[in-house]
Design an enzyme around this catalytic site. Structure first.
Site, PDB file in Angstrom:
ATOM      1  N   ASP A   8       0.822  -1.191   0.004  1.00 45.19           N
ATOM      2  CA  ASP A   8       0.062   0.153  -0.002  1.00 45.19           C
ATOM      3  C   ASP A   8       0.996   1.289   0.062  1.00 45.19           C
ATOM      4  O   ASP A   8       2.041   0.967   0.263  1.00 45.19           O
ATOM      5  CB  ASP A   8      -1.073   0.084   1.236  1.00 45.19           C
ATOM      6  CG  ASP A   8      -2.062   1.027   1.013  1.00 45.19           C
ATOM      7  OD1 ASP A   8      -2.449   1.101  -0.016  1.00 45.19           O
ATOM      8  OD2 ASP A   8      -2.892   1.093   2.008  1.00 45.19           O
ATOM      9  N   GLY A   9       0.266   2.368  -0.583  1.00 46.47           N
ATOM     10  CA  GLY A   9       0.831   3.509  -0.366  1.00 46.47           C
ATOM     11  C   GLY A   9       0.187   4.634   0.085  1.00 46.47           C
ATOM     12  O   GLY A   9      -1.146   4.277  -0.101  1.00 46.47           O
ATOM     13  N   GLU A  48       2.256   3.523  -4.005  1.00 46.40           N
ATOM     14  CA  GLU A  48       1.721   2.468  -4.420  1.00 46.40           C
ATOM     15  C   GLU A  48       2.561   1.758  -5.207  1.00 46.40           C
ATOM     16  O   GLU A  48       2.899   0.514  -4.929  1.00 46.40           O
ATOM     17  CB  GLU A  48       0.342   2.660  -5.254  1.00 46.40           C
ATOM     18  CG  GLU A  48      -0.698   3.235  -4.457  1.00 46.40           C
ATOM     19  CD  GLU A  48      -1.592   2.605  -3.579  1.00 46.40           C
ATOM     20  OE1 GLU A  48      -1.042   1.056  -3.437  1.00 46.40           O
ATOM     21  OE2 GLU A  48      -2.438   2.911  -3.048  1.00 46.40           O
ATOM     22  N   ASP A  71      -4.462  -2.594  -3.507  1.00 48.56           N
ATOM     23  CA  ASP A  71      -5.593  -1.639  -3.514  1.00 48.56           C
ATOM     24  C   ASP A  71      -5.440  -0.902  -4.729  1.00 48.56           C
ATOM     25  O   ASP A  71      -6.241   0.078  -5.025  1.00 48.56           O
ATOM     26  CB  ASP A  71      -6.239  -1.230  -2.213  1.00 48.56           C
ATOM     27  CG  ASP A  71      -5.296  -0.293  -1.528  1.00 48.56           C
ATOM     28  OD1 ASP A  71      -4.187   0.255  -2.221  1.00 48.56           O
ATOM     29  OD2 ASP A  71      -5.505  -0.110  -0.358  1.00 48.56           O
ATOM     30  N   HIS A 121      -9.564  -0.640   2.691  1.00 48.03           N
ATOM     31  CA  HIS A 121     -10.178  -0.181   3.643  1.00 48.03           C
ATOM     32  C   HIS A 121     -11.547  -1.086   3.830  1.00 48.03           C
ATOM     33  O   HIS A 121     -12.561  -0.480   4.131  1.00 48.03           O
ATOM     34  CB  HIS A 121     -10.506   1.210   3.758  1.00 48.03           C
ATOM     35  CG  HIS A 121      -9.384   2.061   3.517  1.00 48.03           C
ATOM     36  ND1 HIS A 121      -8.504   2.263   4.517  1.00 48.03           N
ATOM     37  CD2 HIS A 121      -9.042   2.884   2.509  1.00 48.03           C
ATOM     38  CE1 HIS A 121      -7.370   3.240   4.110  1.00 48.03           C
ATOM     39  NE2 HIS A 121      -7.681   3.540   2.829  1.00 48.03           N
ATOM     40  N   ASP A 131      -1.525  -0.553   4.862  1.00 44.03           N
ATOM     41  CA  ASP A 131      -2.062   0.990   5.122  1.00 44.03           C
ATOM     42  C   ASP A 131      -1.423   1.412   6.258  1.00 44.03           C
ATOM     43  O   ASP A 131      -1.103   2.740   6.227  1.00 44.03           O
ATOM     44  CB  ASP A 131      -3.436   0.979   4.896  1.00 44.03           C
ATOM     45  CG  ASP A 131      -4.049   2.446   5.105  1.00 44.03           C
ATOM     46  OD1 ASP A 131      -3.776   3.154   4.229  1.00 44.03           O
ATOM     47  OD2 ASP A 131      -4.877   2.651   6.057  1.00 44.03           O
TER      48      ASP A 131
END
Length: 162
Positions: A8-9, A48, A71, A121, A131
């Site tokens: 994740d970024g 990301e 994501d 999320h 995240d």
């Protein structure tokens, strides 16, 4: 041995301070390793992509099978729909994040990589953890310079340092 990565970024502003979070899991031994870093000025898409690059760079054996859960539609679609290969053929003309895409392709070609998009999320344990560590990295006091992004913003030259 197969590897699973969750990436994740995060960017606090776009551009703004940002960070990536990468979690590696070995499917046989269930070993978990986490990697993260923050940058003083970057974008969400760069983070990301950098999270994925870090996952690939950590693989020591060539031709390692890895499934990357992200994501990021930007990253997932760019690879799975082979857009990045078309961009490469055209010299990345007019494309953002050329430095990172070139770095990605070096390591992508060394392994057997597949991508799975996951909704962000949405309660996925490892996506949520990626995240958390990405946001923590973006908020840390140890922010590095994203030279590829900052060089691109300050001039028309290309800087391949990451």
């Amino acid at each position: 041995m197969a590897i699973i990565a969750y990436t994740d970024g995060s960017s606090l502003g776009n551009p703004g301070p940002g960070g990536y979070g990468t979690i590696l899991l070995e499917t046989e031994k269930k070993v978990k390793k986490e990697f993260s870093q923050g940058f003083r000025l970057t974008t969400n898409n760069r983070m990301e992509l950098l999270a994925v690059i870090v996952a690939l760079e950590m693989l020591k054996k060539p031709q390692t099978e890895i499934t990357i859960y992200t994501d990021s539609k930007y990253v997932c679609d760019s690879v799975e729909k082979k857009w990045v290969l078309g961009w490469e053929k055209k010299g990345f003309k007019g494309k953002k994040n050329e430095d990172l895409w070139r770095r990605f392709l070096i390591f992508y070609r060394k392994h057997k990589v597949s991508f799975q998009w996951v909704k962000g999320h949405a309660g996925n344990e490892f996506n949520e953890r990626a995240d958390v560590i990405a946001v923590a990295a973006a908020n840390s006091k140890d922010l590095k310079i994203d030279t590829g992004f900052e060089a691109d913003k300050s001039s028309d030259s290309i800087n391949f340092a990451g």
